[in-house]
Design a protein around this motif. Structure first.
Motif, PDB file in Angstrom:
ATOM      1  N   ALA A   1       0.828  -1.214   0.000  1.00 21.58           N
ATOM      2  CA  ALA A   1       0.000   0.000   0.000  1.00 21.58           C
ATOM      3  C   ALA A   1       0.860   1.261   0.000  1.00 21.58           C
ATOM      4  O   ALA A   1       0.595   2.211  -0.740  1.00 21.58           O
ATOM      5  N   HIS A   2       1.914   1.277   0.831  1.00 22.09           N
ATOM      6  CA  HIS A   2       2.770   2.469   0.888  1.00 22.09           C
ATOM      7  C   HIS A   2       3.564   2.640  -0.401  1.00 22.09           C
ATOM      8  O   HIS A   2       3.886   3.760  -0.788  1.00 22.09           O
ATOM      9  N   THR A   3       3.859   1.520  -1.088  1.00 21.69           N
ATOM     10  CA  THR A   3       4.540   1.612  -2.389  1.00 21.69           C
ATOM     11  C   THR A   3       3.672   2.381  -3.375  1.00 21.69           C
ATOM     12  O   THR A   3       4.165   3.213  -4.139  1.00 21.69           O
ATOM     13  N   GLN A   4       2.388   2.103  -3.355  1.00 24.17           N
ATOM     14  CA  GLN A   4       1.474   2.813  -4.255  1.00 24.17           C
ATOM     15  C   GLN A   4       1.365   4.288  -3.882  1.00 24.17           C
ATOM     16  O   GLN A   4       1.226   5.147  -4.755  1.00 24.17           O
ATOM     17  N   THR A   5       1.426   4.584  -2.578  1.00 23.82           N
ATOM     18  CA  THR A   5       1.437   5.988  -2.148  1.00 23.82           C
ATOM     19  C   THR A   5       2.667   6.695  -2.712  1.00 23.82           C
ATOM     20  O   THR A   5       2.580   7.812  -3.228  1.00 23.82           O
TER      21      THR A   5
ATOM     22  N   LEU B   1      -2.250 -15.312   9.940  1.00 20.64           N
ATOM     23  CA  LEU B   1      -2.302 -15.533   8.489  1.00 20.64           C
ATOM     24  C   LEU B   1      -2.832 -14.309   7.730  1.00 20.64           C
ATOM     25  O   LEU B   1      -2.608 -14.174   6.532  1.00 20.64           O
ATOM     26  N   GLY B   2      -3.558 -13.441   8.416  1.00 18.48           N
ATOM     27  CA  GLY B   2      -4.131 -12.260   7.768  1.00 18.48           C
ATOM     28  C   GLY B   2      -3.139 -11.116   7.694  1.00 18.48           C
ATOM     29  O   GLY B   2      -2.201 -11.013   8.489  1.00 18.48           O
ATOM     30  N   LYS B   3      -3.357 -10.249   6.737  1.00 13.69           N
ATOM     31  CA  LYS B   3      -2.448  -9.120   6.532  1.00 13.69           C
ATOM     32  C   LYS B   3      -3.260  -7.879   6.181  1.00 13.69           C
ATOM     33  O   LYS B   3      -4.150  -7.923   5.328  1.00 13.69           O
ATOM     34  N   VAL B   4      -2.955  -6.768   6.864  1.00 17.95           N
ATOM     35  CA  VAL B   4      -3.661  -5.508   6.628  1.00 17.95           C
ATOM     36  C   VAL B   4      -2.636  -4.413   6.361  1.00 17.95           C
ATOM     37  O   VAL B   4      -1.661  -4.278   7.097  1.00 17.95           O
ATOM     38  N   THR B   5      -2.847  -3.650   5.305  1.00 13.26           N
ATOM     39  CA  THR B   5      -2.000  -2.481   5.046  1.00 13.26           C
ATOM     40  C   THR B   5      -2.906  -1.267   4.847  1.00 13.26           C
ATOM     41  O   THR B   5      -3.992  -1.378   4.268  1.00 13.26           O
ATOM     42  N   PHE B   6      -2.451  -0.122   5.356  1.00 16.64           N
ATOM     43  CA  PHE B   6      -3.212   1.119   5.268  1.00 16.64           C
ATOM     44  C   PHE B   6      -2.403   2.175   4.538  1.00 16.64           C
ATOM     45  O   PHE B   6      -1.169   2.158   4.539  1.00 16.64           O
ATOM     46  N   ARG B   7      -3.100   3.117   3.955  1.00 17.03           N
ATOM     47  CA  ARG B   7      -2.482   4.361   3.515  1.00 17.03           C
ATOM     48  C   ARG B   7      -3.531   5.460   3.648  1.00 17.03           C
ATOM     49  O   ARG B   7      -4.741   5.205   3.563  1.00 17.03           O
ATOM     50  N   PHE B   8      -3.068   6.680   3.864  1.00 21.73           N
ATOM     51  CA  PHE B   8      -3.978   7.812   4.037  1.00 21.73           C
ATOM     52  C   PHE B   8      -4.722   8.077   2.729  1.00 21.73           C
ATOM     53  O   PHE B   8      -4.117   8.247   1.674  1.00 21.73           O
ATOM     54  N   ALA B   9      -6.044   8.101   2.792  1.00 16.72           N
ATOM     55  CA  ALA B   9      -6.861   8.269   1.589  1.00 16.72           C
ATOM     56  C   ALA B   9      -7.398   9.688   1.423  1.00 16.72           C
ATOM     57  O   ALA B   9      -7.789  10.080   0.332  1.00 16.72           O
ATOM     58  N   GLY B  10      -7.442  10.460   2.519  1.00 16.47           N
ATOM     59  CA  GLY B  10      -7.974  11.818   2.427  1.00 16.47           C
ATOM     60  C   GLY B  10      -9.036  12.053   3.486  1.00 16.47           C
ATOM     61  O   GLY B  10      -9.303  11.207   4.344  1.00 16.47           O
ATOM     62  N   TYR B  11      -9.664  13.233   3.409  1.00 20.24           N
ATOM     63  CA  TYR B  11     -10.717  13.611   4.359  1.00 20.24           C
ATOM     64  C   TYR B  11     -12.085  13.532   3.691  1.00 20.24           C
ATOM     65  O   TYR B  11     -12.279  14.061   2.584  1.00 20.24           O
ATOM     66  N   TYR B  12     -13.026  12.877   4.393  1.00 22.13           N
ATOM     67  CA  TYR B  12     -14.390  12.713   3.890  1.00 22.13           C
ATOM     68  C   TYR B  12     -15.377  12.977   5.038  1.00 22.13           C
ATOM     69  O   TYR B  12     -14.978  13.028   6.203  1.00 22.13           O
ATOM     70  N   PRO B  13     -16.677  13.158   4.726  1.00 25.55           N
ATOM     71  CA  PRO B  13     -17.652  13.456   5.785  1.00 25.55           C
ATOM     72  C   PRO B  13     -17.580  12.467   6.941  1.00 25.55           C
ATOM     73  O   PRO B  13     -17.453  11.259   6.746  1.00 25.55           O
TER      74      PRO B  13
END
Length: 699
Positions: A107-111, A598-610
Motif C-alpha cells: 500500500a505504501h509503495t502505491q502511495t 495468516l491475515g495481513k492488513v496495510t493502510f495508507r492515508f486516503a484523504g478527508y471525507y464526511p
C-alpha cells in the motif's frame, strides 16, 4: 560529467538502506558494506535509527560511477516519517524505487508511486531480495505492470555490457518492442530499424513513459553493478537556467546546534557570504529579512566538505540563515507545493512536574522547524500543548529527541483524530470593522470544493468597487493564518474563498482594519453555511484466508467502511476499500488475532471525507463558536461617534456595500404603539464620503 540528484524510496523493510550501502560500495565511496541490523550502516547514523533499525531522517551521500556524479538522498520508509520523505521529492532529478520481491507492491509503495507522479519525477525500479526462495521475475514484472504502470520494463539486459552490445543482445528485441508500445515515435523507429536509439529511450524515461526495472539482491551485492551501469547509461543531465535560484527542502541542526538549511541550487551559483533575502517571495505574515551564508557544506554521511560556492544542480547545507523553511524558494524558484501526506492524529504533550509550558513551547518550535508536519499547537482553552503526528512510532522518536536535546522526559496522552471542516453550500460572508476612526468592509464568496482541494483563494471584484491594493491585502489576510470552522473549531478545507466586494475610507482605513473585516467575513459566512465535519480515512488492503473473508466484510461494515471484492490473490481473499481512521486504527492487531497470524492488513492515508458520527464528535468537542472571542463572526459599526457590535445574522441589514447573494433589507422603526414611523430604502443610504462632506460643510 553528469551532476545528478537521486532519491531512494521504498516501503519499510524493502532493503532500501541495504541497497544504498551496496551502491556506495560498488561505486567505491565506502570500503565496507554496513548492515542495518549491525547498526553500522553508512547513512543510518542516528542513535534512534541504529536502535530501531529504520531510517528516520533523510541523509545525503556522494558517489561517482561511469559518467555520473550522484548525490544520493536516502529517505525514510516507515509511513510515520513519510513527510520527511516527501520533502526531498521537490529537489530530485530521478528516483530509485526499491521493491521487495517477496512482498511485492504494498500500500505504501502505491502511495510513493502517486507522489512521484505528482512531482513528475522519472523513476528507476530495483526489485530487491531476488535471492529469497519463491521469487519469480516474470510474476513480479506482471504485478508491477498491473499495480503501477505498463511502462515498467525489465532493463537488465540493456544495462549489461556496452550500449552497442546491449542493443544487439538477442533479448533486446523483445525489450525494444515493449518500449515501442509506450510511444508512437519509438514505434516508428522500431518498425523501421528494429531498434530504438539510446537518446530516445532516455527522453522517454524523463517523460515518465517507461520505468526501467532491475533485479537483484542488495544484501549479496547482486545486480547492483548492472543497475549502476543502466542508471549511468539511461539518464540525462538536467539543464538549469542562468538566473539564480535555490529550493530549501530540509532544516536540521549539527552537533554544535548550528542551524543547517539543506537546499538545492537550481540556477546560477551560490557563494559563501552571499546575501540572501526573502523579499521576492515573502510568505504571508512574514517579515522581510536579509542574511549572509556563512558556510556551504557538502555532506556525505556524517562528514562534510566545506566549499566556497555551489553550482546549479548541487545539494548542500548552509549555515547563517535563521528564517528559512522547507519548500521555500529563492530567486527564480517559487513556493513549494503543499504536502500530500499529513498527520491524522494529535496527542497531548504531558510535561514533567516543574516544567512550564511557556518555557517548553519555544524549544519545541525548534523541532517544528525541522519537522513542519508536527504542527505544535498551544490550546489556550485547555492550557496544554498539542502535537499533530503521523503515528505512534513517531511519538517514541519525538520523546527521544526532546530528552536528548533539552533533557526533559515527556510523555503523551492518548491519540485523538485530527478533524477538519468544510461547507456544503455557497454563501456570502460579510465583515465590517468600524470603531471610531477606523473603517473596512469585506465581502467574500465561500464555495465548497471537491475533497482534497484544500483552500483556494481568488478575486472577482472590480477595481471601481475596491482598489486593487486593498484586494491584495484581503488576500494576504486570508492566507496568513488557518481559519477554523464553527462545528468543532477544526481547520477548514476544500473551499474556495473569493473576494467579491468591499469598501475602504480614504482617511480612516488602516491595514489592520481589513484584517479584522476579513476574519469576520470568513466567520460570518461559515455561520450562515451548512457546515460539514470531515474526518481522515484510510485506504485499506486486507488479505485473509478464504474461510474468514465473511468476518472481515462484517467488520468493515461495522466500521462504516466501503469495499470492493472480495477477489482471489494467491491463497488469500482480498478486500480493498476505505474506512474512517478512527474505526480502523487498531484493526491490524484484530486481524492478526482472528486469523492466527495468516491475515495481513496495510493502510495508507486516503484523504478527508464526511464524518460518520458528526453529532457525537461535536458533542464531545463542546466547541461554542459564540464564545470563541478570538474568532468573532459579529461586525463593528459606528453610530453617533461610537462603535457598536452587530450580531453576525444582522450584519446584512447594516452593511454598506450591496452584496452579491445577500441583499440589504428594507427595515422600519416602530413607535411604542406598534405603528411604523419610518421606512429606510437601502438604495438611498448615504456613504461615509457623503457624511464627511456634510460634516465639513456644517463645521
Amino acid at each position: 560529467m553528469k551532476q545528478m540528484i537521486a532519491g531512494i524510496l521504498a516501503h519499510v523493510d524493502a532493503g532500501k538502506t541495504t541497497l544504498s550501502e551496496a551502491l556506495l560500495y560498488s561505486s567505491g565511496s565506502i570500503k565496507k558494506i554496513g548492515r542495518v541490523d549491525n547498526g553500522d550502516a553508512f547513512l543510518d547514523t542516528d542513535a534512534m535509527e541504529k536502535k530501531r533499525g529504520i531510517t528516520i531522517f533523510s541523509k545525503q551521500a556522494e558517489l561517482q560511477f561511469g559518467d555520473t556524479k550522484m548525490t544520493l538522498l536516502d529517505t525514510p520508509g516507515h509511513v510515520d516519517f513519510s513527510a520527511e520523505m516527501e520533502r526531498t521529492l521537490m529537489v530530485l532529478d530521478y528516483a530509485v524505487l526499491v521493491i521487495s520481491a517477496s512482498d511485492g507492491v504494498q500500500a505504501h509503495t502505491q502511495t510513493l508511486w502517486r507522489l512521484l507522479k505528482r512531482y513528475e519525477i522519472p523513476v528507476f525500479l530495483f526489485i530487491n531480495k531476488m535471492d529469497q526462495p519463491g521469487t519469480d521475475r516474470a510474476a513480479i514484472l506482471l504485478e508491477l505492470k498491473k499495480q503501477l504502470s505498463d511502462g515498467c520494463i525489465d532493463f537488465t539486459e540493456l544495462g549489461a555490457g556496452t550500449e552497442e552490445e546491449a542493443q544487439e543482445n538477442e533479448k533486446s528485441s523483445t525489450i525494444m518492442e515493449e518500449i515501442a508500445m509506450e510511444d508512437e515515435t519509438a514505434m516508428e523507429s522500431f518498425l523501421e530499424t528494429g531498434r530504438i536509439a539510446g537518446e530516445q529511450i532516455r527522453e522517454m524515461i524523463v517523460q515518465r513513459k517507461i520505468f526501467p526495472c532491475f533485479f537483484g539482491s542488495a544484501l549479496r551485492n547482486a545486480g547492483v553493478d548492472t543497475f549502476l551501469q543502466g542508471f549511468d547509461r539511461y539518464t540525462l543531465a538536467p539543464e538549469y537556467p542562468d538566473g539564480f535560484g535555490m529550493k530549501v527542502f530540509k532544516i536540521a541542526r549539527d552537533e554544535a546546534n548550528n542551524r543547517l538549511t539543506y537546499l538545492k541550487v537550481t540556477g546560477g551559483t551560490l557563494k559563501v557570504k552571499s546575501p540572501l533575502s526573502n523579499a521576492d517571495h515573502v510568505r504571508f505574515g512574514e517579515e522581510v529579512w536579509e542574511q549572509k551564508v556563512n558556510q556551504i557544506r557538502i555532506y556525505s554521511g556524517t562528514k562534510y566538505e566545506l566549499i566556497n560556492e555551489a553550482d546549479a544542480g548541487m545539494v548542500c547545507a548552509v549555515t547563517g540563515l535563521d528564517h528559512t523553511y522547507p519548500g521555500q524558494g529563492f530567486g527564480i524558484e517559487v513556493q513549494g507545493e503543499t504536502p500530500v501526506l499529513e498527520p491524522v492524529l494529535h496527542f497531548r504533550l504531558i510535561l514533567p512536574e516543574g516544567v512550564e509550558p511557556a518555557v517548553m513551547l519555544p524549544k519545541l518550535r525548534q523541532i517544528e522547524e525541522e519537522e513542519p508536519e508536527l504542527h505544535i499547537v498551544w490550546n489556550e482553552k485547555l492550557q496544554e500543548i498539542q502535537i499533530q503526528i503521523m503515528g505512534e512510532v513517531q511519538t517514541e522518536i519525538l520523546k527521544s529527541m526532546i530528552a536528548e536535546r533539552f533533557g526533559v522526559e515527556v510523555s503523551f496522552g492518548p491519540g485523538k483524530i485530527v478533524y477538519k471542516e468544510t461547507i456544503a453550500d455557497t454563501v456570502e460572508g460579510v465583515g465590517h470593522f468600524e470603531p471610531l476612526r477606523h473603517y473596512a468592509e469585506v465581502h467574500l464568496l465561500l464555495e465548497p470544493l471537491e475533497p482534497g482541494s484544500g483552500i483556494v483563494i481568488d478575486t472577482d471584484c472590480s477595481e471601481d468597487v475596491l482598489d486593487k491594493n486593498w484586494q491584495r491585502l484581503i488576500v494576504t489576510h486570508l492566507k496568513e493564518r488557518e481559519h477554523i470552522g464553527v462545528l468543532t473549531g477544526s481547520v477548514i478545507t476544500d473551499m474556495k474563498i473569493t473576494v467579491i466586494g468591499g469598501r475602504a475610507h480614504t482617511k480612516h482605513t488602516e491595514g489592520g482594519d481589513f484584517r479584522q473585516a476579513t476574519y469576520r467575513a470568513v466567520r460570518q459566512g461559515l455561520k450562515q453555511a451548512q457546515s460539514v465535519l470531515l474526518e481522515p480515512y484510510y485506504e485499506f488492503h486486507i488479505a485473509v484466508p478464504q474461510n474468514m473473508v465473511g468476518r472481515a466484510m462484517m467488520d468493515i461494515e461495522k466500521m462504516h467502511g466501503k469495499f470492493e471484492g472480495p477477489y482471489q490473490e494467491g491463497d488469500a481473499q482480498v478486500l480493498r476499500g476505505i474506512a474512517p481512521v478512527a474505526c480502523m486504527a487498531n484493526y491490524q492487531k484484530e486481524v492478526t488475532a482472528y486469523t492466527k497470524g495468516l491475515g495481513k492488513v496495510t493502510f495508507r492515508f486516503a484523504g478527508y471525507y464526511p464524518c460518520h458520527n458528526t453529532e457525537e464528535v461535536v458533542t464531545q468537542t463542546g466547541y461554542d463558536p459564540e464564545r470563541d472571542l478570538s474568532h468573532p463572526a459579529d461586525s463593528v459599526f459606528c453610530a453617533h461617534g461610537a462603535g457598536f457590535i452587530v450580531p453576525w445574522n444582522e450584519v446584512p441589514d447594516h452593511m454598506h456595500v450591496e452584496g452579491r447573494l445577500l441583499k440589504k433589507k428594507e427595515w422600519q422603526e416602530e413607535a411604542p404603539s406598534g405603528k411604523k414611523t419610518k421606512t429606510y430604502d437601502p438604495d438611498h443610504w448615504i456613504d461615509i464620503e457623503e457624511i464627511d462632506a456634510i460634516l465639513a460643510r456644517t463645521y
